[in-house]
Design a protein around this motif. Structure first.
Motif, PDB file in Angstrom:
ATOM      1  N   ASN A 615       0.824  -1.209   0.000  1.00 14.24           N
ATOM      2  CA  ASN A 615       0.000   0.000   0.000  1.00 14.24           C
ATOM      3  C   ASN A 615       0.860   1.261   0.000  1.00 14.24           C
ATOM      4  O   ASN A 615       0.608   2.224   0.732  1.00 14.24           O
ATOM      5  N   GLY A 616       1.907   1.221  -0.831  1.00 15.80           N
ATOM      6  CA  GLY A 616       2.777   2.379  -0.987  1.00 15.80           C
ATOM      7  C   GLY A 616       3.853   2.507   0.054  1.00 15.80           C
ATOM      8  O   GLY A 616       4.693   3.410  -0.038  1.00 15.80           O
ATOM      9  N   LYS A 617       3.877   1.625   1.047  1.00 15.74           N
ATOM     10  CA  LYS A 617       4.868   1.712   2.125  1.00 15.74           C
ATOM     11  C   LYS A 617       5.966   0.677   1.897  1.00 15.74           C
ATOM     12  O   LYS A 617       5.699  -0.505   1.710  1.00 15.74           O
ATOM     13  N   LYS A 618       7.213   1.147   1.899  1.00 18.26           N
ATOM     14  CA  LYS A 618       8.349   0.260   1.669  1.00 18.26           C
ATOM     15  C   LYS A 618       8.460  -0.763   2.788  1.00 18.26           C
ATOM     16  O   LYS A 618       8.398  -0.430   3.970  1.00 18.26           O
ATOM     17  N   GLU A 631       2.164  -3.580  -8.677  1.00 16.00           N
ATOM     18  CA  GLU A 631       1.430  -2.670  -7.799  1.00 16.00           C
ATOM     19  C   GLU A 631       1.148  -3.375  -6.470  1.00 16.00           C
ATOM     20  O   GLU A 631       2.072  -3.852  -5.828  1.00 16.00           O
ATOM     21  N   ASN A 632      -0.129  -3.510  -6.066  1.00 18.69           N
ATOM     22  CA  ASN A 632      -0.403  -4.165  -4.782  1.00 18.69           C
ATOM     23  C   ASN A 632      -0.643  -5.658  -4.919  1.00 18.69           C
ATOM     24  O   ASN A 632      -0.943  -6.337  -3.951  1.00 18.69           O
ATOM     25  N   ASN A 633      -0.522  -6.165  -6.160  1.00 13.95           N
ATOM     26  CA  ASN A 633      -0.627  -7.602  -6.375  1.00 13.95           C
ATOM     27  C   ASN A 633       0.756  -8.219  -6.393  1.00 13.95           C
ATOM     28  O   ASN A 633       1.720  -7.610  -6.871  1.00 13.95           O
ATOM     29  N   PHE A 634       0.851  -9.431  -5.890  1.00 11.81           N
ATOM     30  CA  PHE A 634       2.126 -10.139  -5.871  1.00 11.81           C
ATOM     31  C   PHE A 634       1.921 -11.531  -6.454  1.00 11.81           C
ATOM     32  O   PHE A 634       0.977 -12.235  -6.078  1.00 11.81           O
ATOM     33  N   VAL A 655      -4.381  -6.371   5.358  1.00  8.65           N
ATOM     34  CA  VAL A 655      -4.957  -7.709   5.326  1.00  8.65           C
ATOM     35  C   VAL A 655      -4.515  -8.398   4.038  1.00  8.65           C
ATOM     36  O   VAL A 655      -4.695  -7.874   2.942  1.00  8.65           O
ATOM     37  N   LEU A 656      -3.948  -9.565   4.173  1.00  4.14           N
ATOM     38  CA  LEU A 656      -3.494 -10.344   3.023  1.00  4.14           C
ATOM     39  C   LEU A 656      -4.625 -11.209   2.506  1.00  4.14           C
ATOM     40  O   LEU A 656      -5.304 -11.888   3.281  1.00  4.14           O
ATOM     41  N   LYS A 657      -4.840 -11.169   1.199  1.00  9.71           N
ATOM     42  CA  LYS A 657      -5.885 -11.967   0.568  1.00  9.71           C
ATOM     43  C   LYS A 657      -5.263 -12.862  -0.496  1.00  9.71           C
ATOM     44  O   LYS A 657      -4.383 -12.436  -1.243  1.00  9.71           O
ATOM     45  N   ALA A 658      -5.747 -14.092  -0.540  1.00  5.90           N
ATOM     46  CA  ALA A 658      -5.299 -15.052  -1.545  1.00  5.90           C
ATOM     47  C   ALA A 658      -6.522 -15.738  -2.125  1.00  5.90           C
ATOM     48  O   ALA A 658      -7.294 -16.364  -1.374  1.00  5.90           O
ATOM     49  N   PRO A 659      -6.730 -15.625  -3.441  1.00  5.20           N
ATOM     50  CA  PRO A 659      -7.957 -16.203  -4.026  1.00  5.20           C
ATOM     51  C   PRO A 659      -7.958 -17.718  -4.080  1.00  5.20           C
ATOM     52  O   PRO A 659      -9.004 -18.333  -4.256  1.00  5.20           O
ATOM     53  N   ILE A 807      -1.426 -12.923  -4.739  1.00  3.44           N
ATOM     54  CA  ILE A 807      -1.958 -12.414  -3.472  1.00  3.44           C
ATOM     55  C   ILE A 807      -2.012 -10.900  -3.552  1.00  3.44           C
ATOM     56  O   ILE A 807      -1.397 -10.274  -4.421  1.00  3.44           O
ATOM     57  N   ASN A 808      -2.770 -10.288  -2.653  1.00  2.00           N
ATOM     58  CA  ASN A 808      -2.815  -8.825  -2.606  1.00  2.00           C
ATOM     59  C   ASN A 808      -3.136  -8.363  -1.203  1.00  2.00           C
ATOM     60  O   ASN A 808      -3.670  -9.120  -0.389  1.00  2.00           O
ATOM     61  N   PHE A 809      -2.825  -7.123  -0.945  1.00  2.00           N
ATOM     62  CA  PHE A 809      -3.095  -6.509   0.358  1.00  2.00           C
ATOM     63  C   PHE A 809      -4.207  -5.472   0.180  1.00  2.00           C
ATOM     64  O   PHE A 809      -4.167  -4.658  -0.733  1.00  2.00           O
TER      65      PHE A 809
END
Length: 809
Positions: A615-618, A631-634, A655-659, A807-809
């Motif tokens: 979310n933009g934070k290193k 971006e926010n997807n990994f 919050v970490l989300k994984a489909p 995954i994404n946050f």
């Protein structure tokens, strides 16, 4: 009384023994600073955002901030275009900031007048993907490239033209102009000046130094090199020291100027122009940066030998493969072709040790390099032409495979060297602005050290004022250094001596290397020294620094008086000193009301590190999986293992989300936000049949199931060569050098018609093979021939899935 005297004597003897055990080394940093000047160079440029790239005699800068670029060679035409984006993201995840790539003339104009720029030859599409990933590019436009490709990239038809190649012959230049004009069209709007990623153009390659053999030759005939007639007497088969006097050197420099003029007229206007400058090669004086090279495992030499590229020197004054044609002090030291791996030839098959990668980078940075680059960083496969195999068959390389044993393999495999190198790349990204202006200082014995000396400590420093970095290297190719034990280094600075460590000593294991800071500004607190290497820095609730400890080294930190140190975890504090007592060590330092957090991890964990943005934070992410950010997807890629951990530092509330798969939060970890991911297991079924003792057919899966990114077909065999056929066509080949042969299947499974099987054909190793010298140092690589004169055995064939999850946050 006697017992008391005896005890005192024993204590004295013990303390003397302890003092003798410490090996102190000295180095002087109380020296004049490096002279830095810039007005002589015609280099640099701005983009539409007003950002400016500039070059002085010592380093490159962006907006007046020094940088140390990290370049990694990747040939778009040697890799399937549908996977370029993934590979570019892998390189960025590994800390690469610039991707150089060759434009092979003969791949684009195999038939005269018919240029092809589509599919895997889509130069523009590749550069646009670099722009999408916010990574710079240097385009190597030739006309001669080398790159172990047929004729070094020159088209076959050029040999039959009434002209002299690689000269100012007007007919030759007319063909070069057509090539450059075509490249210029492909790159239009993608230059730095237009807001694009192309910051540099490399002109020619190893001009008046090296060449490739023409592919049109006869078996047994001496090689006929692609050099101008006048330069053949000074032409080398590979990168080498050249002391020969070239009477046509002035004509060579003039030819390079003509090439630059043609490139500019074709629209190729960039802040940087580079030229290979080693071994008396030609450059464009004051208008191109002469890049250097270092190959520790060359295939063009007659036998294995100890490389000098693990010994510190002042590269700015004395480049590798000197003498050179230019004045070294007038240009930055930019080793752009550091042999992270090597190609194989039929007669020579060097086995590259991945420990050599970061050891060589350590040595180059400690020797004054202000840019580092790898050839190759990403391997590939050379496409077949309409009439010929396009790899350099005359030189004896593979017909298809361009497997360089590098950080990323022929099919995108991420290897040990990738992880080792990224530790230094992350350091350069966050601290390169400090290192770049720093002056080199060497110990008194540096000039007399020889590569075969495995006993003496190898060290150097870079410094500015009284602060800097201590570089240590304990690796040498083709041998093993002794363990360095109980080391203490005394650095003499203008502000006083610095002892690393202040008491006792540290060990440096054989094969290890390290970079330790001294008098380092840790957010306003002076870190007098640390026996740990900086990895990265960031800011969360407070600024933080992350270090790692080399294998066998216990992290020790000493801060200036007046510093308040607070232990958080795994740290023993004694006033302003910290000793790490665990693999994960945390503490905070406070000076003048400013609080800074420090995390120290062991090297095993550091090798799993990726710098990311949540979310933009290193942040720093640790995982056994390969981590690619969009971006926010990994995208997480995992070879063979369907479960793995993710640890993020600093802890996050995101919050970490994984489909897909099973995601479990690990709450008990006090240092990291942690999750465990488990994916559905996939066990690919392997079916093969032995056609003969030399030929095996392997049935292929007909598709990649969901959640599988690729499947590697791994062949373990001992023999001479292996060839892989699909529908009767050679698609891959392998020169045995003791390492498993892997073939990535996804590019074949994505074909319009999925092939049903692959047919492998092996040839036996001969007892008198010339390449056995390369394999002998490695146990088990050379088979027991017994009384036979040849040997062939296929030990195993297996399938290795690569899992993939987003995954994404």
């Amino acid at each position: 009384m006697k017992n008391k005297l005896l005890l005192l004597c024993l204590m004295a003897v013990s303390s003397i023994g302890l003092a003798q055990a410490i090996k102190q080394f000295e180095i002087n940093a109380d020296l004049p600073q490096q002279k830095i000047f810039a007005n002589h160079l015609k280099l640099g440029g701005t983009n539409p955002n007003g950002e400016r790239i500039a070059v002085n005699n010592y380093y490159i800068s962006i907006n007046d901030t020094p940088i140390i670029p990290v370049t990694g060679e990747f040939h778009y035409s040697r890799y399937p275009h549908q996977y370029w984006d993934e590979s570019i993201k892998k390189m960025k995840a590994g800390g690469i900031t610039v991707i150089p790539t060759y434009v092979f003339w003969n791949l684009h104009e195999e038939e005269e007048g018919k240029f092809v720029w589509s599919g895997d030859k889509d130069l523009r599409g590749f550069i646009e993907l670099c722009k999408k990933s916010n990574i710079y590019s240097i385009v190597r436009v030739g006309p001669f490239c080398h790159g172990e490709i047929r004729n070094g990239g020159l088209p076959d038809w050029l040999l039959g033209k009434p002209l002299n190649i690689r000269t100012n012959d007007s007919l030759y230049l007319s063909y070069v102009k057509k090539l450059y004009d075509e490249i210029g069209k492909q790159l239009k709007g993608l230059y730095y000046k237009d807001g694009g990623p192309v910051i540099g153009i490399q002109l020619e390659n190893e001009y008046q130094h090296s060449a490739a053999p023409w592919g049109l030759t006869y078996p047994g005939q001496p090689l006929d090199f692609t050099a101008s007639e006048r330069d053949r007497g000074v032409t080398h088969e590979g990168v080498a020291v050249s002391t020969a006097n070239n009477p046509y050197a002035a004509l060579g420099n003039d030819h390079m100027k003509v090439l630059k003029s043609l490139a500019e007229k074709a629209g190729m206007v960039t802040p940087l122009y580079t030229a290979t400058g080693w071994g008396n090669a030609a450059i464009v004086p004051n208008e191109s940066i002469p890049v250097t090279a270092a190959y520790a495992y060359p295939f063009w030499t007659p036998k294995r030998d100890y490389s000098p590229f693990f010994l510190y020197k002042n590269m700015h004054a004395n480049p590798d493969y000197a003498p050179v044609r230019y004045t070294p002090e007038n240009y930055p030291a930019l080793p752009a072709e550091l042999g992270s791996g090597i190609s194989l030839t039929y007669l020579r098959r060097p086995v590259v040790v991945h420990q050599s990668f970061d050891a060589m980078i350590n040595r180059c940075l400690g020797s004054g390099a202000n840019g580092i680059g790898y050839y190759m960083y990403h391997s590939g496969s050379t496409p077949r032409g309409k009439h010929n195999f396009m790899n350099d068959e005359a030189y004896g390389v593979n017909k298809i495979s361009y497997e360089y044993q590098g950080p990323i393999g022929e099919y995108g495999q991420v290897r040990e060297g990738f992880h080792r190198l990224k530790l230094t790349h992350f350091f350069l990204r966050d601290f390169g602005d400090l290192l770049a202006p720093m002056t080199v200082a060497l110990p008194a014995n540096a000039a007399s050290l020889k590569p075969e000396n495995i006993h003496d400590l190898r060290y150097a420093i870079r410094f500015k004022g009284s602060s800097g970095f201590l570089f240590l290297n304990n690796f040498q190719d083709d041998t093993a250094m002794i363990d360095q034990e109980h080391i203490q280094v005394k650095i003499k600075t203008a502000a006083g001596d610095v002892l690393i460590p202040a008491s006792g000593g540290f060990n440096l294991a054989s094969g290890e290397n390290a970079i330790f800071p001294f008098n380092f500004d840790c957010n306003g607190t002076k870190l007098i020294y640390a026996t740990a290497q900086l990895l990265m820095k960031g800011e969360d609730e407070m600024p933080y620094f992350v270090f790692f400890t080399p294998n066998g080294v216990k992290g020790a930190f000493s801060f200036e008086p007046g510093t308040i140190v607070e232990s958080i975890k795994g740290a023993k504090v004694n006033r302003t000193s910290v000793t790490c007592t665990a693999d994960i060590c945390e503490f905070a330092v406070i000076k003048d009301g400013k609080k800074t957090r420090v995390l120290v991890v062991d090297k095993e964990r550091a090798l799993k590190a990726y710098t990311i943005a949540v979310n933009g934070k290193k942040s720093l992410l640790f995982s056994n999986a390969i981590v690619l950010q969009n971006e926010n997807n990994f995208e997480l890629l995992s070879d063979s293992a369907n479960n793995f951990h993710i640890d993020i530092y600093p802890k996050t509330t995101a919050v970490l989300k994984a489909p897909a798969g099973n995601l479990k939060v690990i709450k008990e970890n006090p240092t990291f936000s942690s999750w465990h991911i488990t994916l559905p297991a996939f066990e690919p079924k392997l079916s093969f049949r032995e056609i003969s003792s030399r030929k095996t057919a392997v049935a292929l899966p007909q598709a990649l199931p969901a959640g599988i990114n690729d499947i590697y077909l791994q062949v373990n065999y001992k023999g001479d060569t292996g060839m892989d056929f699909v529908n009767g066509e050679l698609v891959a080949d392998n020169f045995y050098n003791g390492l498993p042969w892997q073939v990535g299947l996804r590019k074949f499974l994505s074909a319009p018609v999925t092939p049903k099987e692959m047919v492998f054909y092996f040839r036996p190793m001969q007892k008198d093979a010339t390449y056995l010298q390369d394999l002998e140092p490695y146990p088990g690589y050379v088979p027991d021939f017994g009384k036979a004169n040849e040997y062939l055995k296929v030990d195993s064939i297996s399938l290795i899935p690569q899992y993939k999850i987003t995954i994404n946050f």
